[in-house]
Design a protein around this motif. Structure first.
Motif, PDB file in Angstrom:
ATOM      1  N   VAL A 134     -14.108   6.804   0.318  1.00 52.26           N
ATOM      2  CA  VAL A 134     -12.799   7.414   0.103  1.00 52.26           C
ATOM      3  C   VAL A 134     -12.498   7.395  -1.391  1.00 52.26           C
ATOM      4  O   VAL A 134     -12.285   6.328  -1.974  1.00 52.26           O
ATOM      5  CB  VAL A 134     -11.701   6.646   0.863  1.00 52.26           C
ATOM      6  N   PRO A 135     -12.504   8.553  -2.058  1.00 46.55           N
ATOM      7  CA  PRO A 135     -12.153   8.583  -3.477  1.00 46.55           C
ATOM      8  C   PRO A 135     -10.682   8.205  -3.650  1.00 46.55           C
ATOM      9  O   PRO A 135      -9.820   8.679  -2.904  1.00 46.55           O
ATOM     10  CB  PRO A 135     -12.418  10.034  -3.876  1.00 46.55           C
ATOM     11  N   LEU A 136     -10.398   7.377  -4.633  1.00 49.11           N
ATOM     12  CA  LEU A 136      -9.032   6.884  -4.802  1.00 49.11           C
ATOM     13  C   LEU A 136      -8.228   7.806  -5.706  1.00 49.11           C
ATOM     14  O   LEU A 136      -7.830   7.463  -6.822  1.00 49.11           O
ATOM     15  CB  LEU A 136      -9.054   5.447  -5.309  1.00 49.11           C
ATOM     16  N   THR A 137      -7.994   9.013  -5.191  1.00 48.46           N
ATOM     17  CA  THR A 137      -7.075   9.933  -5.845  1.00 48.46           C
ATOM     18  C   THR A 137      -5.652   9.390  -5.686  1.00 48.46           C
ATOM     19  O   THR A 137      -5.404   8.488  -4.875  1.00 48.46           O
ATOM     20  CB  THR A 137      -7.161  11.318  -5.199  1.00 48.46           C
ATOM     21  N   ALA A 138      -4.734   9.957  -6.437  1.00 48.47           N
ATOM     22  CA  ALA A 138      -3.338   9.513  -6.331  1.00 48.47           C
ATOM     23  C   ALA A 138      -2.814   9.699  -4.908  1.00 48.47           C
ATOM     24  O   ALA A 138      -2.093   8.843  -4.379  1.00 48.47           O
ATOM     25  CB  ALA A 138      -2.477  10.282  -7.330  1.00 48.47           C
ATOM     26  N   ASP A 139      -3.207  10.818  -4.267  1.00 50.09           N
ATOM     27  CA  ASP A 139      -2.745  11.093  -2.904  1.00 50.09           C
ATOM     28  C   ASP A 139      -3.333  10.096  -1.906  1.00 50.09           C
ATOM     29  O   ASP A 139      -2.625   9.566  -1.044  1.00 50.09           O
ATOM     30  CB  ASP A 139      -3.134  12.519  -2.515  1.00 50.09           C
ATOM     31  N   ASN A 140      -4.636   9.826  -2.013  1.00 49.16           N
ATOM     32  CA  ASN A 140      -5.268   8.868  -1.106  1.00 49.16           C
ATOM     33  C   ASN A 140      -4.725   7.460  -1.316  1.00 49.16           C
ATOM     34  O   ASN A 140      -4.540   6.707  -0.356  1.00 49.16           O
ATOM     35  CB  ASN A 140      -6.783   8.880  -1.290  1.00 49.16           C
ATOM     36  N   GLN A 141      -4.483   7.119  -2.575  1.00 52.26           N
ATOM     37  CA  GLN A 141      -3.923   5.797  -2.869  1.00 52.26           C
ATOM     38  C   GLN A 141      -2.555   5.635  -2.208  1.00 52.26           C
ATOM     39  O   GLN A 141      -2.247   4.585  -1.643  1.00 52.26           O
ATOM     40  CB  GLN A 141      -3.812   5.611  -4.381  1.00 52.26           C
ATOM     41  N   ARG A 142      -1.749   6.705  -2.252  1.00 52.58           N
ATOM     42  CA  ARG A 142      -0.421   6.665  -1.632  1.00 52.58           C
ATOM     43  C   ARG A 142      -0.537   6.524  -0.110  1.00 52.58           C
ATOM     44  O   ARG A 142       0.172   5.713   0.497  1.00 52.58           O
ATOM     45  CB  ARG A 142       0.347   7.933  -1.994  1.00 52.58           C
ATOM     46  N   LYS A 143      -1.441   7.293   0.499  1.00 54.50           N
ATOM     47  CA  LYS A 143      -1.600   7.233   1.956  1.00 54.50           C
ATOM     48  C   LYS A 143      -2.152   5.891   2.408  1.00 54.50           C
ATOM     49  O   LYS A 143      -1.814   5.402   3.489  1.00 54.50           O
ATOM     50  CB  LYS A 143      -2.524   8.366   2.424  1.00 54.50           C
ATOM     51  N   LEU A 144      -3.005   5.296   1.594  1.00 50.17           N
ATOM     52  CA  LEU A 144      -3.549   3.969   1.901  1.00 50.17           C
ATOM     53  C   LEU A 144      -2.528   2.861   1.661  1.00 50.17           C
ATOM     54  O   LEU A 144      -2.729   1.732   2.085  1.00 50.17           O
ATOM     55  CB  LEU A 144      -4.789   3.695   1.040  1.00 50.17           C
ATOM     56  N   LYS A 145      -1.450   3.197   0.935  1.00 49.93           N
ATOM     57  CA  LYS A 145      -0.437   2.209   0.514  1.00 49.93           C
ATOM     58  C   LYS A 145      -1.074   1.125  -0.349  1.00 49.93           C
ATOM     59  O   LYS A 145      -0.729  -0.060  -0.247  1.00 49.93           O
ATOM     60  CB  LYS A 145       0.273   1.613   1.720  1.00 49.93           C
ATOM     61  N   MET A 146      -2.017   1.553  -1.195  1.00 56.20           N
ATOM     62  CA  MET A 146      -2.677   0.629  -2.111  1.00 56.20           C
ATOM     63  C   MET A 146      -1.781   0.389  -3.317  1.00 56.20           C
ATOM     64  O   MET A 146      -1.224   1.329  -3.890  1.00 56.20           O
ATOM     65  CB  MET A 146      -4.029   1.191  -2.548  1.00 56.20           C
ATOM     66  N   VAL A 147      -1.631  -0.872  -3.701  1.00 51.70           N
ATOM     67  CA  VAL A 147      -0.738  -1.224  -4.807  1.00 51.70           C
ATOM     68  C   VAL A 147      -1.187  -0.571  -6.103  1.00 51.70           C
ATOM     69  O   VAL A 147      -0.411   0.058  -6.815  1.00 51.70           O
ATOM     70  CB  VAL A 147      -0.656  -2.756  -4.967  1.00 51.70           C
ATOM     71  N   SER A 148      -2.474  -0.715  -6.433  1.00 51.94           N
ATOM     72  CA  SER A 148      -2.996  -0.169  -7.687  1.00 51.94           C
ATOM     73  C   SER A 148      -4.513  -0.095  -7.626  1.00 51.94           C
ATOM     74  O   SER A 148      -5.157  -0.895  -6.943  1.00 51.94           O
ATOM     75  CB  SER A 148      -2.568  -1.042  -8.876  1.00 51.94           C
ATOM     76  N   ARG A 149      -5.065   0.865  -8.366  1.00 50.19           N
ATOM     77  CA  ARG A 149      -6.522   0.915  -8.502  1.00 50.19           C
ATOM     78  C   ARG A 149      -6.990  -0.131  -9.511  1.00 50.19           C
ATOM     79  O   ARG A 149      -8.172  -0.489  -9.524  1.00 50.19           O
ATOM     80  CB  ARG A 149      -6.970   2.304  -8.950  1.00 50.19           C
ATOM     81  N   GLU A 150      -6.080  -0.590 -10.371  1.00 46.92           N
ATOM     82  CA  GLU A 150      -6.422  -1.615 -11.349  1.00 46.92           C
ATOM     83  C   GLU A 150      -6.372  -2.985 -10.685  1.00 46.92           C
ATOM     84  O   GLU A 150      -5.358  -3.365 -10.105  1.00 46.92           O
ATOM     85  CB  GLU A 150      -5.463  -1.567 -12.544  1.00 46.92           C
ATOM     86  N   THR A 151      -7.457  -3.720 -10.766  1.00 47.77           N
ATOM     87  CA  THR A 151      -7.521  -5.006 -10.083  1.00 47.77           C
ATOM     88  C   THR A 151      -8.491  -5.932 -10.800  1.00 47.77           C
ATOM     89  O   THR A 151      -8.836  -5.697 -11.961  1.00 47.77           O
ATOM     90  CB  THR A 151      -7.925  -4.791  -8.609  1.00 47.77           C
ATOM     91  N   PHE A 196      -2.502  -4.182  -0.876  1.00 52.65           N
ATOM     92  CA  PHE A 196      -1.785  -3.103  -0.198  1.00 52.65           C
ATOM     93  C   PHE A 196      -0.317  -3.486  -0.028  1.00 52.65           C
ATOM     94  O   PHE A 196       0.056  -4.654  -0.067  1.00 52.65           O
ATOM     95  CB  PHE A 196      -2.396  -2.840   1.179  1.00 52.65           C
ATOM     96  N   ASP A 197       0.495  -2.452   0.201  1.00 52.15           N
ATOM     97  CA  ASP A 197       1.921  -2.627   0.487  1.00 52.15           C
ATOM     98  C   ASP A 197       2.223  -2.233   1.926  1.00 52.15           C
ATOM     99  O   ASP A 197       1.437  -1.561   2.583  1.00 52.15           O
ATOM    100  CB  ASP A 197       2.754  -1.726  -0.446  1.00 52.15           C
TER     101      ASP A 197
END
Length: 273
Positions: A152-169, A212-213
């Protein structure tokens, strides 16, 4: 847990009805089982018990039989109701329900003379709540193998749907935290970008943190660096593929990713289906 259709619940039931799930500490956590609220009802009496495992067709529970439980069961022709209760993050109150059953077996648990393992056979299809809670877990477990390499590429849209806090970790290498940016994720691994020299990181073990949130969850997943790629225009940066250790992938992470993939499939389904 988002609300799903009756058709999906029926599919879960037919697909997974014979599969037993053992209530380990992790399974209790991800399902929200309220262990102190599990009881066996026989007649008008309630007995506290521990649920050991369950499918959609039956369950195994552990109970103290020195309380007169076996005599009560005999009087009731072994018919009982199992009370289960789950605390779900999106609901203010616990979800509680009874499952009608018949005891079909009773054996001493371990070497105890006071505690027995009771085998229950459900009289009817259980509550849709139980099928939804357990079905999501079983579906995630199956798809984590069937679709393990689907990235799953972490585009802004996918990140939002996944409810991922940030790609930076952070990725921990030899227990030292290193900042990184996640590029994609899957059941089996992740690709991340970081500062470093590839030859010094290849085949090294690492642990990546993914947050995740809604609800708030943080997973630290172990793996090994197996591949490197060049980051165009940035000589000091490298892209590394971290293959997860399958035994260490948390069930909560599998459920998150599986729910996302199910949503994508539903969104891409032709309107005339």
């Amino acid at each position: 847990m988002s609300t799903i259709t009756g058709q999906k619940i029926s599919a879960y039931y037919e697909r997974y009805k014979g599969i037993d799930v053992t209530f380990t500490k992790e399974i209790i956590h991800v399902t929200g089982l309220m262990a102190q609220q599990v009881h066996l009802k026989c007649g008008n009496d309630f007995w506290p018990c521990v649920i050991y495992s369950s499918s959609f067709e039956g369950a195994k529970i552990v109970a103290n039989v020195k309380t007169g439980l076996l005599n009560k069961l005999q009087q009731a022709n072994n018919y009982v109701s199992l009370r289960l209760s789950f605390k779900l993050p999106e609901k203010p109150n616990p979800v509680s329900f009874f499952v009608a059953a018949r005891m079909v077996g009773s054996n001493p648990y371990g070497n105890s003379q006071d505690i027995n393992m009771l085998t229950l056979e459900f009289s009817n299809r259980p509550s849709d709540d139980l099928i939804e809670i357990m079905g999501r877990l079983l579906d995630a477990n199956v798809n984590s193998t069937k679709r393990k390499d689907e990235r799953v590429p972490l585009t802004a849209d996918n990140q939002r749907k996944l409810k991922m806090v940030s790609r930076e970790t952070c990725v921990y290498i030899q227990k030292v935290p290193r900042r990184c940016i996640l590029r994609d994720i899957s059941f089996s691994g992740t690709k991340l970008i970081m500062l470093g020299i590839a030859k010094f990181l290849m085949d090294k073990e690492g642990e990546v943190q993914i947050e995740f949130d809604d609800p708030t969850e943080s997973f630290l997943i172990k793996g090994k660096f197996v591949r490197t790629e060049i980051v165009e225009g940035k000589k000091e940066m490298i892209a590394m593929v971290l293959n997860f250790d399958e035994s260490s992938v948390p069930m909560g992470y599998k459920i998150r990713l599986n729910d996302f993939l199910a949503t994508v499939r539903a969104d891409n389904r032709p309107q005339n289906e």
